[in-house]
Design an enzyme around this catalytic site. Structure first.
Site, PDB file in Angstrom:
ATOM      1  N   SER A   1      -3.083 -16.771   3.719  1.00 12.83           N
ATOM      2  CA  SER A   1      -2.608 -16.706   2.512  1.00 12.83           C
ATOM      3  C   SER A   1      -1.210 -16.230   2.454  1.00 12.83           C
ATOM      4  O   SER A   1      -0.211 -16.870   1.770  1.00 12.83           O
ATOM      5  CB  SER A   1      -3.422 -15.475   2.047  1.00 12.83           C
ATOM      6  OG  SER A   1      -2.781 -15.112   0.665  1.00 12.83           O
TER       7      SER A   1
ATOM      8  N   GLY B   1       0.886  -1.346   0.092  1.00 13.35           N
ATOM      9  CA  GLY B   1      -0.022  -0.063  -0.080  1.00 13.35           C
ATOM     10  C   GLY B   1       0.659   1.161   0.164  1.00 13.35           C
ATOM     11  O   GLY B   1       0.226   2.224  -0.087  1.00 13.35           O
TER      12      GLY B   1
ATOM     13  N   LYS C   1      -3.101   0.981   3.663  1.00 10.81           N
ATOM     14  CA  LYS C   1      -4.116  -0.024   3.596  1.00 10.81           C
ATOM     15  C   LYS C   1      -4.633  -0.165   5.134  1.00 10.81           C
ATOM     16  O   LYS C   1      -5.968  -0.324   5.331  1.00 10.81           O
ATOM     17  CB  LYS C   1      -3.603  -1.726   3.398  1.00 10.81           C
ATOM     18  CG  LYS C   1      -3.486  -1.598   2.034  1.00 10.81           C
ATOM     19  CD  LYS C   1      -2.998  -3.050   1.687  1.00 10.81           C
ATOM     20  CE  LYS C   1      -2.817  -3.314   0.200  1.00 10.81           C
ATOM     21  NZ  LYS C   1      -2.228  -4.669  -0.500  1.00 10.81           N
TER      22      LYS C   1
ATOM     23  N   THR D   1       6.958  -5.275  -6.461  1.00 10.61           N
ATOM     24  CA  THR D   1       8.349  -5.461  -6.296  1.00 10.61           C
ATOM     25  C   THR D   1       8.882  -6.374  -7.513  1.00 10.61           C
ATOM     26  O   THR D   1       9.823  -6.049  -8.037  1.00 10.61           O
ATOM     27  CB  THR D   1       8.828  -6.324  -5.070  1.00 10.61           C
ATOM     28  OG1 THR D   1       8.708  -5.348  -3.943  1.00 10.61           O
ATOM     29  CG2 THR D   1      10.161  -6.886  -5.139  1.00 10.61           C
TER      30      THR D   1
ATOM     31  N   ASP E   1     -12.438 -10.723   2.358  1.00 12.09           N
ATOM     32  CA  ASP E   1     -11.008 -11.036   2.703  1.00 12.09           C
ATOM     33  C   ASP E   1     -11.041 -11.160   4.316  1.00 12.09           C
ATOM     34  O   ASP E   1     -10.432 -10.175   5.068  1.00 12.09           O
ATOM     35  CB  ASP E   1     -10.235  -9.603   2.504  1.00 12.09           C
ATOM     36  CG  ASP E   1      -9.914  -9.320   1.040  1.00 12.09           C
ATOM     37  OD1 ASP E   1      -9.582 -10.453   0.376  1.00 12.09           O
ATOM     38  OD2 ASP E   1     -10.272  -8.506   0.413  1.00 12.09           O
TER      39      ASP E   1
ATOM     40  N   ARG F   1       3.241  -9.084  -8.224  1.00  7.95           N
ATOM     41  CA  ARG F   1       3.160  -7.843  -9.216  1.00  7.95           C
ATOM     42  C   ARG F   1       2.155  -6.826  -8.754  1.00  7.95           C
ATOM     43  O   ARG F   1       1.437  -7.303  -7.899  1.00  7.95           O
ATOM     44  CB  ARG F   1       2.627  -8.332 -10.452  1.00  7.95           C
ATOM     45  CG  ARG F   1       3.703  -9.083 -11.395  1.00  7.95           C
ATOM     46  CD  ARG F   1       3.369  -9.611 -12.794  1.00  7.95           C
ATOM     47  NE  ARG F   1       4.341 -10.464 -13.358  1.00  7.95           N
ATOM     48  CZ  ARG F   1       5.304  -9.909 -14.139  1.00  7.95           C
ATOM     49  NH1 ARG F   1       5.642  -8.686 -14.115  1.00  7.95           N
ATOM     50  NH2 ARG F   1       6.100 -10.796 -14.485  1.00  7.95           N
ATOM     51  N   ALA F   2       2.055  -5.656  -9.164  1.00  8.97           N
ATOM     52  CA  ALA F   2       1.208  -4.680  -8.828  1.00  8.97           C
ATOM     53  C   ALA F   2      -0.380  -5.239  -9.121  1.00  8.97           C
ATOM     54  O   ALA F   2      -0.584  -5.760 -10.201  1.00  8.97           O
ATOM     55  CB  ALA F   2       1.382  -3.307  -9.385  1.00  8.97           C
ATOM     56  N   ILE F   3      -1.249  -5.029  -8.351  1.00  6.74           N
ATOM     57  CA  ILE F   3      -2.651  -5.361  -8.605  1.00  6.74           C
ATOM     58  C   ILE F   3      -3.657  -4.129  -8.670  1.00  6.74           C
ATOM     59  O   ILE F   3      -3.905  -3.713  -9.918  1.00  6.74           O
ATOM     60  CB  ILE F   3      -3.432  -6.025  -7.534  1.00  6.74           C
ATOM     61  CG1 ILE F   3      -2.642  -7.503  -7.543  1.00  6.74           C
ATOM     62  CG2 ILE F   3      -4.774  -6.284  -7.815  1.00  6.74           C
ATOM     63  CD1 ILE F   3      -3.493  -8.724  -6.969  1.00  6.74           C
TER      64      ILE F   3
END
Lengths: 501, 501
Positions: free
Chosen positions: A266, A170, A290, A205, A258, A197-199
């Site tokens: 996870s 975030g 976040k 990263t 979530d 990867r970026a969502i």
């Protein structure tokens, strides 16, 4: 196993459905909506059973559109039809829906049936919904995390201890992983990092690392890289670590479900599959991060640590200031460039500082030395150039060119400056707004797109000062971002004199 | 709308999935797991979006096995691809998962999206799970029932009042519908009855009626039959009344999720779609029935009545003794035979009595006369033969032969007698055990199979007395049932002298 002649019902049912003669089905003890397994020429399908009364003879099976397509069936093809046993894990899902506690065996059965395609997506959705509403007890979360961690590939890393780190994310430009991994690896610790990867952000990263070398490595390639260099920074999506988790995420995503227990399992299931024994988790908090409130961050930290302990991993969490971006350049290429420049110039910037402090905590965990001693060891690896050397080795081991310099990294040729429209003090730079603008510019897919911040929180600014520059591969993208800039509320500037009365 | 060239990924994903070039997808503002709508030559599919990094060019789309089969796509086919908007009803489902109350508009949106295939089965499963755990308030149940009742065909019946009745089931041989419908229709009331087939029992009303005439009528055929005769007894599965309910049941079934609010809405939505204004619901209770305790039956009755009121229907419930079978013959043909014999001989048996009492309640509801007056009116219709005449008219209107007699009805030619193995008093005859044995004999698919009871609850029996006869179309079925008889615990016989001390 029945052998039935196919009749094709050219109707889409929205799910796999198959029909059998009512008399035949009842005679076989089948019930409406039982699950049937169908085979034809090596193709197979699982479908829900309907009854047909007059349309089908006893030796026929009616295939609805979805099923006939799956089997590539023609009229009259002989289909092998077999009723599927109702999996026991359905009873366990029902138990969770009823608010009861599941045993370790019951949770393992659910994950095992999930991995063997014995549970339908609707049944998994019911399981996730039950967890979302009724929650999971710590023992259930432990069992779930263990089952998930064993559900895919496992990294085999020779030599201990294996360490790992993870940020819940975030914060724009937070690429400390690209410093921490080489520092720790240069100190002889094994640190196999599978990154995302970026969502929804400008860069993950994995996206930034990909500017320097390939990141989609196989398990064997990762193991080889670790063997050679102690560390790696690869894309987690290319390997199937804890792959039950990927299946659960596909169902969680559309409803944005979530539940905390699934968030915990996870992350830690992946760490366990990486073979990590020591794990440091960064929980950035603050406006635009976040998690906004420190109490929430602390509660999450306690859960991570206690779950980790039960999984045989030492997990520590740090709560960091996530209210501002961590680097000036935002976007895959700009972030990779800034990391390289940090190494090249041994620049004691915020990335440097945060990375060394995090290494201090990890070294304290692994070696039993004080955090201060660990911090100083990390700084020494940076100052001596050993960390940079290790970073180059890692780039080479992943298949990149280790001689790359920050100057080699190309960024978009189209640019525009953003100016301040009032005098005052920068009181907030918004991570979410930065992500939004960078994505309009083309990041993360266009690695060369992004933003360069020219001020930081606390700076005094005058009207007309340049506060940022945007970068893209086309003028159109620049114009589009500029048009949408005012909506994004990139920065807040506090007036020093609030009012004159 | 994008036009992309198909690449085929011959891998089954267990659900519809499609991949796009990462750069292209991000540029379009798409997110992992977004829903995409694909079209090719009039075929279409909805699939979840995956990202591909190197495998796909920007003008390509990767179709996984399920999707390429659905579209019948070949390599290089140009596929129309369009992102689907996230339906608002997903937020409402989430709201229910969060334990909040949904408005009437929100519930309508969910049912509307369900009917337009805009919700995936997993999303519906989450909705049902949320209802199962968090329940529905009465206002929500009303809104849901209304939305479901309007989701399919509606029967148009001219002339009021339309009456209906329904039993929640579970009692062997309970075919009172086949008496009530002709009695009420002969009194000039409209009574379009859509009945069920057996799911776990020996026969449903639709199965028994089918011995006498076709029951799979279309909506128009039903409307014509009602026009002619005031009544019908047809199979509900042949028409799409309240069809959202069928979609929900498909998802509820595998997990056996039967929250009370969905049970209520399922039954009353169908009644509303039938156009009923007065509805009588029979709730049989007792050992071997679906509901054991009277308190539970009463609570369900109150919910039915109050929900009915809110839907503009007058609903009354009766709680009946469901602890024993209602006829001697069990199985489609045996039950149809017993109903015809009841008419032919004007036999005042249990079916006759229960049917006339239920008609009494219905007539009290519709005409405002006393239940006793209504009961006597029903008996008069039976005694005068008018009800029987009406039954023949209904058989004819549905396409059957109205001259059929009980003697014409064939039952299986293979038989075996069951004898009592102890002296005592019959204290219980078990509905569930009867169903089990009859199904082993081939019922309900084999309409001629079943059981004839020779004793009733309270009878004194001697060791060696015949208590029942089983009937099937093959010796094999008879032997199989006899072998399994001891497991079924058909009857309980109480010793009159319990012990000699």
């Amino acid at each position: 196993m029945l052998q039935l002649k196919a009749k094709l019902f050219d109707v889409e049912q929205g799910q796999n459905e198959v029909a059998m003669n009512y008399t035949k089905a009842i005679e076989l003890g089948l019930t409406l909506y039982d699950r049937m397994h169908l085979k034809l020429n090596g193709k197979h399908a699982v479908a829900i059973l309907d009854f047909a009364h007059e349309e089908l003879a006893e030796d026929e099976v009616g295939l609805f559109a979805e099923v006939s397509k799956l089997l590539d069936a023609k009229l009259g093809d002989v289909i092998s039809v077999e009723p599927l046993q109702r999996p026991l894990s359905l009873d366990y899902i029902k138990k969770k829906l009823d608010g009861k506690i599941l045993s370790q065996k019951e949770i393992s059965a659910i994950i095992s049936d999930l991995m063997h395609e014995r549970l339908s997506p609707t049944e998994l959705a019911a399981f996730i919904s039950a967890i979302y509403i009724n929650g999971l007890a710590m023992d259930e979360t432990i069992a779930l995390t263990n089952a998930i961690s064993e559900s895919g590939d496992l990294l085999k890393v020779n030599g201990v201890p294996v360490v790992s780190m993870h940020s819940i994310g975030g914060v724009a430009g937070d690429r400390v992983t690209m410093l921490i991994v080489p520092i720790m690896a240069s100190l002889g610790l094994k640190i196999p990092k599978t990154a995302a990867r970026a969502i929804s952000s400008a860069s993950g990263t994995a996206d930034a690392m990909e500017v320097l070398c390939p990141v989609a490595l196989s398990v064997v390639q990762i193991e080889n890289a670790i063997q050679k260099t102690n560390g790696c920074i690869v894309w987690g999506g290319a390997v199937r670590l804890a792959s039950a988790d990927d299946k659960l995420i596909k169902i969680r995503n559309p409803l944005r479900l979530d539940p905390k227990s699934l968030l915990l399992s996870s992350i830690l299931a992946k760490k366990k599959a990486e073979g990590a024994k020591f794990v440091l988790i960064d929980i950035p908090i603050g406006k635009g991060a976040k998690i906004e409130r420190i109490e929430e961050g602390r509660a999450l930290a306690r859960d991570f640590e206690s779950l980790g302990l039960s999984l045989g991993m030492q997990v520590r969490c740090l709560i960091s200031d996530g209210s501002s971006p961590l680097s000036n350049g935002i976007g895959p290429a700009l972030e990779a460039k800034e990391i390289l420049a940090t190494f090249e110039n041994n620049e004691h910037n915020m990335l440097f500082e945060k990375a060394c402090q995090m290494c201090g905590i990890l070294l304290h965990m692994v070696k039993g030395i004080s955090q201060q001693e660990g911090y100083e060891m990390a700084i020494a690896q940076m100052n001596s150039g050993k960390a940079f050397l290790k970073f180059k080795e890692i780039i080479a081991a992943q298949g990149g060119n280790p001689t790359i310099t920050s100057k080699d990294i190309k960024i978009g040729e189209f640019r525009a400056k953003i100016f301040c429209d009032e005098r005052g003090k920068v009181s907030h730079i918004d991570n979410v707004a930065i992500s939004k603008i960078c994505r309009l510019l083309g990041a993360p897919a266009d690695k060369r797109a992004g933003m360069i911040l020219k001020v930081k929180k606390g700076d005094n600014v005058e009207k007309g000062d340049e506060v940022a520059e945007i970068v893209a591969s086309s003028k159109q993208k620049i114009d589009f971002a500029m048009q949408n800039l005012h909506k994004a509320q990139l920065m807040e500037v506090e007036k020093i004199i609030i009012d004159l009365v």
